[in-house]
Design a protein around this motif. Structure first.
Motif: not given
Length: 257
Positions: A185-188, A190-191, A206-210
């Motif tokens: 899911x693209x959250x670029x 937002x955060x 979990x989330x991964x920084x781009x």
């Protein structure tokens, strides 16, 4: 700096430039260029940046990688830069699919941009695939059931992270985790992260920084290397039904609220 000397000569030849023309393009003398290409002297940081800007390649790729096996098609444009991207073709100039072996998948993190590493991989051809660059990645574990551990996902390279479509499955290469296969899911906006979700709900999302994402490959098809037995098929069917029921219940809760 042996790589750099060979790389400069190779890249110049790829563009069909003489030493005189290239030296004019980047505003150095021909004698200095000859010295750089022979490895007699190393260019200054300022000159390295000139080469980097001209060839649109990061300085570390110019210095650390042996580019002499690459062709012009081995690089892809991403914004104002190009990244090394080895592409293998057969005798009829058709793309071949490199297969990342299960036992060596951890090494992909270090070799993904190295033409020599890619050259040594086994290769297959699947004529029914859509256009684009594909690779075959091994799947380990049960986080993406019903895709079995030991299966292979054939995925298409995504050259623009903004093209990610929410809820689709992707192979993601990151600096910390190596290769993972997840629903993304693209959250670029937002955060500046991607949210990675397993289909097996026993695993936490979990989330991964781009900035930690090195490559993204979108699922095209999968190849099972083992047959499903009756028991597994029943479990996967029930799990799929329960997952869908959960989605429907969440949607209902939103309507009621």
């Amino acid at each position: 700096m042996n790589n750099l000397a060979n790389n400069l000569k190779h890249l110049r030849n790829l563009k069909g430039l003489s030493q005189e023309l290239l030296s004019e393009e980047i505003a150095i003398t021909r004698s200095k260029l000859m010295s750089y290409e022979s490895g007699r002297i190393a260019p200054s940081i300022e000159t390295l940046i000139k080469f980097s800007d001209y060839f649109k390649l990061p300085v570390d790729i110019l210095i650390r990688n042996n580019l002499t096996l690459s062709k012009e098609s081995s690089f892809i444009d991403i914004g104002n830069q190009r990244v090394l991207f080895p592409i293998t073709v057969d005798g009829m100039d058709e793309d071949l699919i490199e297969v990342i072996p299960l036992e060596a998948s951890a090494g992909y993190l270090h070799g993904y941009a190295d033409p020599e590493y890619v050259e040594d991989l086994s290769k297959i051809k699947l004529p029914f695939l859509p256009t684009g660059k594909h690779r075959a990645f091994p799947i380990k574990g049960d986080s993406m059931l019903p895709t079995k551990s030991g299966s292979y996902v054939i995925a298409k390279f995504v050259d623009d992270i903004q093209d990610i479509k929410d809820g689709r499955t992707y192979i993601i290469l990151t600096e910390n985790d190596g290769l993972v296969y997840k629903r993304v899911y693209n959250q670029i906006e937002e955060n500046k992260t991607l949210r990675l979700v397993s289909d097996n709900k026993l695993y936490n999302e979990y989330e991964v920084p781009i900035e930690n994402v090195l490559e993204i490959w979108e699922f095209t098809c999968s190849i099972n290397t083992q047959e499903y037995d009756e028991h597994e098929l029943k479990i996967s069917s029930i799990a799929q039904m329960l997952n869908q029921l959960g989605v429907e219940l969440k949607a209902l809760e939103k309507l009621i609220a």
